[in-house]
Write a protein that holds these residues in place. Structure first.
Motif, PDB file in Angstrom:
ATOM      1  N   THR A  33     -12.925   9.742  -1.403  1.00 10.31           N
ATOM      2  CA  THR A  33     -12.823   8.347  -0.998  1.00 10.31           C
ATOM      3  C   THR A  33     -13.228   7.431  -2.139  1.00 10.31           C
ATOM      4  OG1 THR A  33     -13.568   6.687   0.624  1.00 10.31           O
ATOM      5  CG2 THR A  33     -15.189   8.319  -0.081  1.00 10.31           C
ATOM      6  N   ILE A  34     -12.645   6.245  -2.131  1.00  8.34           N
ATOM      7  CA  ILE A  34     -13.019   5.210  -3.092  1.00  8.34           C
ATOM      8  C   ILE A  34     -13.087   3.894  -2.328  1.00  8.34           C
ATOM      9  CG2 ILE A  34     -10.607   4.880  -3.805  1.00  8.34           C
ATOM     10  CD1 ILE A  34     -11.768   4.206  -6.625  1.00  8.34           C
ATOM     11  N   THR A  35     -14.133   3.129  -2.575  1.00 10.91           N
ATOM     12  CA  THR A  35     -14.353   1.932  -1.767  1.00 10.91           C
ATOM     13  C   THR A  35     -14.269   0.644  -2.582  1.00 10.91           C
ATOM     14  OG1 THR A  35     -16.751   1.560  -2.003  1.00 10.91           O
ATOM     15  CG2 THR A  35     -16.044   3.329  -0.515  1.00 10.91           C
ATOM     16  N   SER A  36     -13.948  -0.413  -1.868  1.00 12.38           N
ATOM     17  CA  SER A  36     -13.983  -1.771  -2.406  1.00 12.38           C
ATOM     18  C   SER A  36     -13.915  -2.722  -1.228  1.00 12.38           C
ATOM     19  CB  SER A  36     -12.817  -2.034  -3.362  1.00 12.38           C
ATOM     20  OG  SER A  36     -12.753  -3.411  -3.700  1.00 12.38           O
ATOM     21  N   ARG A  37     -14.932  -3.545  -1.058  1.00 13.40           N
ATOM     22  CA  ARG A  37     -14.917  -4.495   0.057  1.00 13.40           C
ATOM     23  C   ARG A  37     -13.751  -5.482  -0.076  1.00 13.40           C
ATOM     24  NH1 ARG A  37     -20.505  -3.684  -0.561  1.00 13.40           N
ATOM     25  NH2 ARG A  37     -21.551  -3.089   1.385  1.00 13.40           N
ATOM     26  N   GLY A  38     -13.553  -5.976  -1.284  1.00 12.39           N
ATOM     27  CA  GLY A  38     -12.520  -6.989  -1.490  1.00 12.39           C
ATOM     28  C   GLY A  38     -11.112  -6.448  -1.471  1.00 12.39           C
ATOM     29  N   GLU A  39     -10.930  -5.147  -1.779  1.00 12.25           N
ATOM     30  CA  GLU A  39      -9.587  -4.582  -1.876  1.00 12.25           C
ATOM     31  C   GLU A  39      -9.303  -3.550  -0.791  1.00 12.25           C
ATOM     32  OE1 GLU A  39      -7.491  -5.826  -3.889  1.00 12.25           O
ATOM     33  OE2 GLU A  39      -8.893  -7.058  -5.035  1.00 12.25           O
ATOM     34  N   ALA A  40     -10.136  -3.505   0.248  1.00 12.05           N
ATOM     35  CA  ALA A  40      -9.938  -2.536   1.329  1.00 12.05           C
ATOM     36  C   ALA A  40      -8.518  -2.645   1.881  1.00 12.05           C
ATOM     37  CB  ALA A  40     -10.961  -2.767   2.436  1.00 12.05           C
ATOM     38  N   GLY A  41      -7.861  -1.486   2.013  1.00 10.59           N
ATOM     39  CA  GLY A  41      -6.487  -1.446   2.504  1.00 10.59           C
ATOM     40  C   GLY A  41      -5.442  -1.426   1.410  1.00 10.59           C
ATOM     41  N   THR A  42      -5.841  -1.708   0.177  1.00 12.99           N
ATOM     42  CA  THR A  42      -4.914  -1.701  -0.960  1.00 12.99           C
ATOM     43  C   THR A  42      -4.808  -0.301  -1.548  1.00 12.99           C
ATOM     44  OG1 THR A  42      -5.521  -3.980  -1.525  1.00 12.99           O
ATOM     45  CG2 THR A  42      -4.438  -2.676  -3.250  1.00 12.99           C
ATOM     46  N   ARG A  43      -3.610   0.122  -1.858  1.00 10.20           N
ATOM     47  CA  ARG A  43      -3.446   1.419  -2.512  1.00 10.20           C
ATOM     48  C   ARG A  43      -3.961   1.324  -3.947  1.00 10.20           C
ATOM     49  NH1 ARG A  43      -0.968   5.245  -0.107  1.00 10.20           N
ATOM     50  NH2 ARG A  43      -0.606   6.343  -2.058  1.00 10.20           N
ATOM     51  N   VAL A  44      -4.641   2.370  -4.370  1.00  9.75           N
ATOM     52  CA  VAL A  44      -5.202   2.387  -5.718  1.00  9.75           C
ATOM     53  C   VAL A  44      -4.108   2.220  -6.763  1.00  9.75           C
ATOM     54  CG1 VAL A  44      -6.385   3.825  -7.432  1.00  9.75           C
ATOM     55  CG2 VAL A  44      -7.230   3.757  -5.078  1.00  9.75           C
ATOM     56  N   GLU A  45      -2.975   2.891  -6.573  1.00  7.32           N
ATOM     57  CA  GLU A  45      -1.908   2.826  -7.568  1.00  7.32           C
ATOM     58  C   GLU A  45      -1.265   1.438  -7.645  1.00  7.32           C
ATOM     59  OE1 GLU A  45       2.041   4.357  -5.200  1.00  7.32           O
ATOM     60  OE2 GLU A  45       0.892   5.838  -6.339  1.00  7.32           O
ATOM     61  N   ASP A  46      -1.403   0.640  -6.574  1.00 10.31           N
ATOM     62  CA  ASP A  46      -0.871  -0.716  -6.620  1.00 10.31           C
ATOM     63  C   ASP A  46      -1.754  -1.620  -7.484  1.00 10.31           C
ATOM     64  OD1 ASP A  46       1.239  -0.019  -5.014  1.00 10.31           O
ATOM     65  OD2 ASP A  46       0.293  -0.723  -3.150  1.00 10.31           O
ATOM     66  N   MET A  47      -3.040  -1.365  -7.480  1.00  7.89           N
ATOM     67  CA  MET A  47      -3.935  -2.141  -8.322  1.00  7.89           C
ATOM     68  C   MET A  47      -3.919  -1.612  -9.752  1.00  7.89           C
ATOM     69  SD  MET A  47      -7.980  -3.004  -7.926  1.00  7.89           S
ATOM     70  CE  MET A  47      -7.618  -4.414  -6.895  1.00  7.89           C
ATOM     71  N   TYR A  48      -3.855  -0.291  -9.892  1.00  9.48           N
ATOM     72  CA  TYR A  48      -3.862   0.338 -11.207  1.00  9.48           C
ATOM     73  C   TYR A  48      -2.634   1.243 -11.357  1.00  9.48           C
ATOM     74  CZ  TYR A  48      -8.642  -1.323 -11.674  1.00  9.48           C
ATOM     75  OH  TYR A  48      -9.761  -2.123 -11.756  1.00  9.48           O
ATOM     76  N   PRO A  49      -1.501   0.681 -11.779  1.00  6.73           N
ATOM     77  CA  PRO A  49      -0.274   1.475 -11.921  1.00  6.73           C
ATOM     78  C   PRO A  49      -0.411   2.645 -12.896  1.00  6.73           C
ATOM     79  CG  PRO A  49       0.233  -0.866 -11.928  1.00  6.73           C
ATOM     80  CD  PRO A  49      -1.254  -0.754 -12.009  1.00  6.73           C
ATOM     81  N   SER A  50      -1.404   2.609 -13.778  1.00  7.08           N
ATOM     82  CA  SER A  50      -1.606   3.730 -14.704  1.00  7.08           C
ATOM     83  C   SER A  50      -1.927   5.020 -13.959  1.00  7.08           C
ATOM     84  CB  SER A  50      -2.746   3.404 -15.677  1.00  7.08           C
ATOM     85  OG  SER A  50      -3.955   3.165 -14.973  1.00  7.08           O
ATOM     86  N   LEU A  51      -2.342   4.896 -12.695  1.00  8.38           N
ATOM     87  CA  LEU A  51      -2.715   6.075 -11.901  1.00  8.38           C
ATOM     88  C   LEU A  51      -1.614   6.497 -10.927  1.00  8.38           C
ATOM     89  CD1 LEU A  51      -6.420   5.105 -11.164  1.00  8.38           C
ATOM     90  CD2 LEU A  51      -5.625   6.871 -12.738  1.00  8.38           C
ATOM     91  N   ARG A  52      -0.438   5.888 -11.039  1.00  9.16           N
ATOM     92  CA  ARG A  52       0.680   6.281 -10.168  1.00  9.16           C
ATOM     93  C   ARG A  52       0.978   7.766 -10.323  1.00  9.16           C
ATOM     94  NH1 ARG A  52       4.388   3.373  -7.715  1.00  9.16           N
ATOM     95  NH2 ARG A  52       6.090   4.708  -8.440  1.00  9.16           N
ATOM     96  N   GLY A  53       1.083   8.423  -9.182  1.00  5.59           N
ATOM     97  CA  GLY A  53       1.367   9.851  -9.206  1.00  5.59           C
ATOM     98  C   GLY A  53       0.146  10.725  -9.416  1.00  5.59           C
ATOM     99  N   ARG A  54      -1.009  10.099  -9.666  1.00  2.73           N
ATOM    100  CA  ARG A  54      -2.230  10.878  -9.910  1.00  2.73           C
ATOM    101  C   ARG A  54      -3.299  10.647  -8.841  1.00  2.73           C
ATOM    102  NH1 ARG A  54      -2.530  13.051 -15.037  1.00  2.73           N
ATOM    103  NH2 ARG A  54      -4.106  14.353 -14.031  1.00  2.73           N
TER     104      ARG A  54
END
Length: 352
Positions: A33-54
């Motif tokens: 799990t990874i948390t963020s109060r301000g970004e809850a519900g956001t996909r990690v890859e949408d915020m950080y495209p460098s992690l797409r597919g990972r």
């Protein structure tokens, strides 16, 4: 081999994204799990495209995240967050690795002075171990809570460790009455991922400035550890500067030697002390380290110069987001779980 179940609290900042970059390449880590109060519900890859597919995760609110199901939880959060959650996690057998300052300073009054808040779990603080592998490795192995060393402190402590250890062992190597001077510079990412005028491109690019000259909150942390190395109180003048770069720390340290100190071969001393440290490189005599020599890697590179018979100049470079923060935290996780310290951390520095 059983995977280490990992949680990250505060994953939307620079140290959080760096933890993700490193842990997704770690053969023994499973990010639960990874948390963020301000970004809850956001996909990690949408915020950080460098992690797409990972990274196939969605940011969760900390209250809803299954942190107690993890083996270890990293806190890549502002100061004060880890100590608000450490007791509950440790009671459930979860190890805590805090990248902020909640468990660095042993003196709660010093903590209050520099961080403008009360320490809310002094009992856990007493048991917490300072997270600096090259100096605290044995104590770290059995810890439930690690307060990871700061970025500036890591460069200065590793730059001075062999010298102060020798001073403690044989005495009178360094003129402790003469303040040690640490002239340190950091890339802009050291200030974190936030909207601030002084960090805007138009403000920080093509510019170079000092800050915290009247006092910086890393100072007591540095002095605390240096004094332990030396066996007596160390006097330090620490001046941080902001570099117009994204990553990197460069510390130039000036030390006044005694007559006894002037007789020492410091190049040999440092080479021997760090011979078995996988992430500390003592460069050959006459070498000049540069921040790009460590960019994206967990390495510290050190060079030594004798400008005058009684003046030793120590040059230290590191990546503030890797060895100065997230990489060192992963190194600490490896120690906690009995893995080789280099596991998942052997990335070569980026060049150019």
């Amino acid at each position: 081999m059983k995977k280490i179940k990992v949680g990250i609290v505060g994953g939307s900042g620079y140290t959080g994204i760096e933890l993700l970059r490193l842990l997704t390449q770690h053969p023994s880590a499973e990010i639960v799990t990874i948390t963020s109060r301000g970004e809850a519900g956001t996909r990690v890859e949408d915020m950080y495209p460098s992690l797409r597919g990972r990274v196939d995760l969605v940011f969760q609110d900390p209250k809803e995240a299954p942190l107690k199901e993890c083996d270890v939880v990293f806190f890549a959060t502002p100061h004060g967050v880890a100590m608000s959650m450490a007791e509950e996690l440790t009671q459930n057998g979860v190890k805590v690795i805090d990248l902020a300052a909640d468990f660095r300073l042993k003196d709660t009054e010093e903590f209050k002075k520099w961080y403008k808040m009360e320490h809310t779990c002094p009992d856990i603080l007493k048991k917490a171990v300072y997270g600096q592998p090259e100096t605290m490795r044995d104590k770290m192995k059995d810890a439930m809570v690690l307060g990871m060393a700061g970025c500036y402190p890591t460069s200065i402590q590793l730059g001075l460790l062999p010298l102060l250890e020798l001073h403690k062992k044989v005495g009178n190597i360094v003129d402790i009455k003469q303040t040690i001077i640490a002239d340190s510079k950091s890339g802009i990412s050291g200030a974190g991922r936030k909207a601030a005028v002084n960090l805007l491109c138009a403000e920080a690019t093509d510019n170079f400035k000092a800050y915290g000259v009247g006092g910086h909150r890393h100072s007591p942390e540095i002095v605390q550890q240096l004094s332990e190395f030396a066996g007596e109180k160390v006097s330090l003048t620490f001046i941080p500067h902001l570099l117009p770069t994204i990553r990197g720390i460069f510390s130039t340290i000036y030390v006044q030697l005694t007559e006894k100190g002037m007789e020492q071969d410091f190049q040999k001393l440092y080479e021997q002390r760090y011979a078995n440290e996988p992430f500390v490189d003592v460069m050959s005599k006459g070498a000049l380290p540069e921040t790009r020599m460590v960019r994206g890697s967990n390495y510290v590179r050190i060079a030594l110069y004798r400008k005058e018979p009684n003046l030793l100049v120590i040059l230290v470079v590191e990546d503030n987001l890797v060895k100065g923060s997230s990489g060192q935290a992963v190194q600490a996780m490896n120690i906690l779980f009995g893995l080789p310290e280099t596991t998942g951390l052997e990335q070569i520095a980026l060049a150019p």
